[in-house]
Design a protein around this motif. Structure first.
Motif, mmCIF file in Angstrom:
data_model
loop_
_atom_site.group_PDB
_atom_site.id
_atom_site.type_symbol
_atom_site.label_atom_id
_atom_site.label_comp_id
_atom_site.label_asym_id
_atom_site.label_seq_id
_atom_site.Cartn_x
_atom_site.Cartn_y
_atom_site.Cartn_z
ATOM 1 N N UNK A 60 6.263 -0.979 3.632
ATOM 2 C CA UNK A 60 4.811 -1.152 3.518
ATOM 3 C C UNK A 60 4.232 -0.393 2.327
ATOM 4 N N UNK A 61 5.124 0.090 1.468
ATOM 5 C CA UNK A 61 4.664 0.722 0.223
ATOM 6 C C UNK A 61 4.248 2.173 0.392
ATOM 7 N N UNK A 62 4.550 2.784 1.532
ATOM 8 C CA UNK A 62 4.196 4.174 1.753
ATOM 9 C C UNK A 62 5.273 5.088 1.163
ATOM 10 N N UNK A 63 4.834 6.177 0.489
ATOM 11 C CA UNK A 63 5.824 7.113 -0.061
ATOM 12 C C UNK A 63 6.359 7.986 1.064
ATOM 13 N N UNK A 64 7.673 8.104 1.147
ATOM 14 C CA UNK A 64 8.226 9.021 2.147
ATOM 15 C C UNK A 64 9.493 9.660 1.589
ATOM 16 N N UNK A 65 10.091 10.544 2.383
ATOM 17 C CA UNK A 65 11.388 11.143 2.031
ATOM 18 C C UNK A 65 12.190 11.227 3.315
ATOM 19 N N UNK A 66 13.476 10.973 3.210
ATOM 20 C CA UNK A 66 14.327 11.112 4.397
ATOM 21 C C UNK A 66 14.756 12.565 4.506
ATOM 22 N N UNK A 67 14.518 13.127 5.677
ATOM 23 C CA UNK A 67 14.865 14.524 5.902
ATOM 24 C C UNK A 67 16.343 14.777 5.578
ATOM 25 N N UNK A 68 17.209 13.826 5.943
ATOM 26 C CA UNK A 68 18.644 14.020 5.695
ATOM 27 C C UNK A 68 18.971 14.092 4.209
ATOM 28 N N UNK A 69 18.252 13.333 3.387
ATOM 29 C CA UNK A 69 18.482 13.410 1.936
ATOM 30 C C UNK A 69 18.106 14.799 1.415
ATOM 31 N N UNK A 97 7.463 12.749 6.257
ATOM 32 C CA UNK A 97 8.886 12.556 5.937
ATOM 33 C C UNK A 97 9.573 12.059 7.214
ATOM 34 N N UNK A 98 10.516 11.159 7.083
ATOM 35 C CA UNK A 98 11.216 10.646 8.264
ATOM 36 C C UNK A 98 12.404 11.558 8.628
ATOM 37 N N UNK A 99 12.849 11.460 9.894
ATOM 38 C CA UNK A 99 14.006 12.245 10.337
ATOM 39 C C UNK A 99 13.613 13.621 10.827
ATOM 40 N N UNK A 100 14.591 14.536 10.872
ATOM 41 C CA UNK A 100 14.350 15.869 11.415
ATOM 42 C C UNK A 100 14.625 15.858 12.913
ATOM 43 N N UNK A 101 14.422 17.034 13.540
ATOM 44 C CA UNK A 101 14.836 17.138 14.941
ATOM 45 C C UNK A 101 14.044 16.201 15.855
ATOM 46 N N UNK A 102 12.829 15.860 15.458
ATOM 47 C CA UNK A 102 12.060 14.913 16.290
ATOM 48 C C UNK A 102 12.388 13.452 15.942
ATOM 49 N N UNK A 103 13.312 13.280 14.975
ATOM 50 C CA UNK A 103 13.792 11.955 14.568
ATOM 51 C C UNK A 103 12.663 10.973 14.259
ATOM 52 N N UNK A 137 5.294 22.675 20.749
ATOM 53 C CA UNK A 137 6.551 22.349 20.090
ATOM 54 C C UNK A 137 7.703 22.798 20.993
ATOM 55 N N UNK A 138 8.330 21.829 21.617
ATOM 56 C CA UNK A 138 9.339 22.170 22.627
ATOM 57 C C UNK A 138 10.767 22.034 22.076
ATOM 58 N N UNK A 139 10.887 21.575 20.854
ATOM 59 C CA UNK A 139 12.206 21.227 20.300
ATOM 60 C C UNK A 139 13.150 22.412 20.117
ATOM 61 N N UNK A 140 14.370 22.070 19.751
ATOM 62 C CA UNK A 140 15.455 23.017 19.562
ATOM 63 C C UNK A 140 15.134 24.053 18.486
ATOM 64 N N UNK A 141 14.525 23.598 17.388
ATOM 65 C CA UNK A 141 14.260 24.512 16.262
ATOM 66 C C UNK A 141 13.277 25.599 16.668
ATOM 67 N N UNK A 151 6.870 18.706 7.694
ATOM 68 C CA UNK A 151 5.968 19.303 8.681
ATOM 69 C C UNK A 151 6.599 20.591 9.227
ATOM 70 N N UNK A 152 5.915 21.205 10.193
ATOM 71 C CA UNK A 152 6.332 22.506 10.699
ATOM 72 C C UNK A 152 7.802 22.535 11.131
ATOM 73 N N UNK A 153 8.171 21.587 12.000
ATOM 74 C CA UNK A 153 9.541 21.631 12.526
ATOM 75 C C UNK A 153 10.572 21.333 11.452
#
Ligand code: PEP
Ligand code: CO
Length: 452
Positions: A363-372, A406-412, A193-197, A431-433
């Motif tokens: 495609x009918x997959x359940x998700x959540x937007x990180x920004x929400x 979930x979509x979004x987050x630092x890895x976009x 995990x190399x990201x900013x967080x 997820x972790x990040x």
């Protein structure tokens, strides 16, 4: 409390979201087995959690409640359990560092096996079968044998909860949780995990190490023993009432009945009717309890629930977990806070920024937007502040596994990334990040609203 309550008095009330067991005698045999098995937690531990939640209600502590939407029997494994604990410990470290408040750590763990569903049945290719209600009820696989509600699964669920809890206890008490060695909490894939967080977290750990060494030098070289272990509590939605009442026991101190299957059971958004069996069951147990409050809740209904479930206004007893959704929180939450305040009901306010923000992809997959999720959390802090109240915790669905749900987050993450590692059978988890980023967000808000 009205003395007609017993651990079984809920049976006189309509119980929503229960499976249809075909053979009642088979169910009874499973319940009798459970009734003979030892409790998973004790009344002392439960009271200890209630004291900590009372501190959170006064603004002296902060509650972090998190884990899977649903645990599965198959995932009751070493690494999965340890990863969740590691992530929650990392998050609490981030929050405590900024807030200087005690953190009350509560997992959605060791019993989070039953799920409410929107329909009793599911149709696939013209075949209609009972819906999947969580591993403690039936199997996820779509065939008649797997989907049959099987009472023996109640006993299997108890055993999985016991195995999970045993491992958590050992980790919390021993060297693993020692704050002098936060490197124990690194996740297996964390070096990738190399990201900013992750970088921010590593910096925090390194300054924590220096602070600890400084403090212990001042103390004459002594190690602070309190920092070698942590308190970690369990919680789940107490949905399946035959299971919950079988684990409800009178305390040997003669101070009432406790649900000894978990420290903190909660009532879900779909089962909080004042006339229903769940509220009847909950009103008689001594545990600290949670109630989910969604956008359809009316202010006077929430006040009635608070009075019914906590008639003595006992601090730490009642946590209201609001889950309005990013688009509704600004209109729905303030009147509820206002009504609860006017009625002088003492509660701990916690924000669940997950369950009001579930959407389906093309495609009918359940998700959540990180920004929400982040927005709802941010808005919560401000709304409570403006209403003269304060937010005392967060309730999150997360996993230490490297998933893409979930979509979004630092890895976009985008919708097309969801295919990479979409593992949940129910709701999408951070997820972790993403979870760590939320922890930094909470830390920032707690600093912003800190009373000097
Ligand atoms: C849950 O917490 O998984 C859940 C079903 O939440 P709610 O009752 O708020 O919908
Ligand atoms: Co969920």
């Amino acid at each position: 409390m009205n003395d007609t309550w017993t651990p079984a008095s809920w049976k006189q009330f309509p119980a929503a979201q229960q499976p249809n067991y075909a053979d009642q005698a088979e169910l009874q045999r499973a319940v009798e087995q459970l009734e003979k098995l030892p409790p998973l937690v004790t009344s002392w531990e439960i009271d200890h959690l209630k004291d900590q939640l009372a501190a959170a209600q006064l603004g002296k502590a902060w509650m972090l409640q998190g884990g899977d939407c649903a645990e599965s029997f198959q995932q009751c494994q070493t690494e999965q359990i340890a990863s969740k604990l590691k992530l929650l410990l990392q998050m609490s470290l981030v929050i405590v560092f900024a807030s200087r408040k005690q953190i009350v750590r509560v997992g959605r763990i060791a019993g989070q096996y039953a799920k409410p569903r929107s329909s009793d049945t599911e149709v696939v290719g013209g075949v209609k079968l009972p819906c999947y209600r969580g591993d403690i009820v039936n199997g996820f696989e779509f065939n008649p044998e797997s989907r049959r509600p099987d009472p023996l699964r109640l006993v299997r669920g108890y055993e999985r909860s016991a195995a999970t809890l045993n491992f958590i206890r050992a980790l919390s008490e021993g060297g693993f949780a020692d704050l002098h060695h936060p490197e124990n909490w690194n996740l297996l894939f964390v070096n990738e995990v190399k990201g900013e967080v992750a970088k921010r977290y590593r910096e925090l750990v390194s300054s924590l190490g220096s602070a600890l060494r400084f403090m212990e030098t001042i103390l004459g070289g002594a190690t602070v023993n309190e920092l070698k272990r942590v308190d970690f509590f369990t919680s789940h939605e107490a949905l399946l009432l035959p299971y919950e009442s079988a684990l409800t026991r009178a305390s040997i101190r003669g101070v009432g009945y406790y649900n000894m299957g978990t420290h903190m059971p909660w009532i879900g958004e779909r089962t909080r009717s004042l006339q229903g069996a769940h509220v009847e069951y909950f009103r008689g147990i001594k545990n600290p309890i949670g109630v989910k409050i969604g956008p359809s809740a009316q202010p006077d209904e929430v006040v009635d629930l608070a009075k019914h479930l906590n008639p003595d206004n006992e601090p730490g007893r009642l946590t209201l977990i609001h889950r309005m959704g990013r688009n509704q929180i600004e209109s729905k939450l303030p009147p509820i806070i206002e009504a609860v305040r006017k009625a002088q009901c003492g509660v701990l306010w916690v924000c669940d920024p997950m369950h009001g923000n579930t959407i389906a992809t093309q495609h009918g997959r359940k998700t959540r937007r990180f920004d929400d999720v982040v927005d709802e959390l941010r808005l919560s802090f401000g709304i409570h502040h403006a209403c003269g109240s304060s937010l005392g915790g967060a309730h999150l669905e997360l996993t230490g596994d490297n998933v893409t749900e979930c979509t979004g987050g630092s890895r976009k993450l985008t919708e097309s990334d969801l295919d990479v590692a979409y593992e949940t059978q129910v709701d999408p988890r951070l997820n972790y990040e993403q979870a760590l980023e939320i922890a930094f967000e909470i830390a920032g808000k707690l600093q912003e609203f800190r009373v000097p």
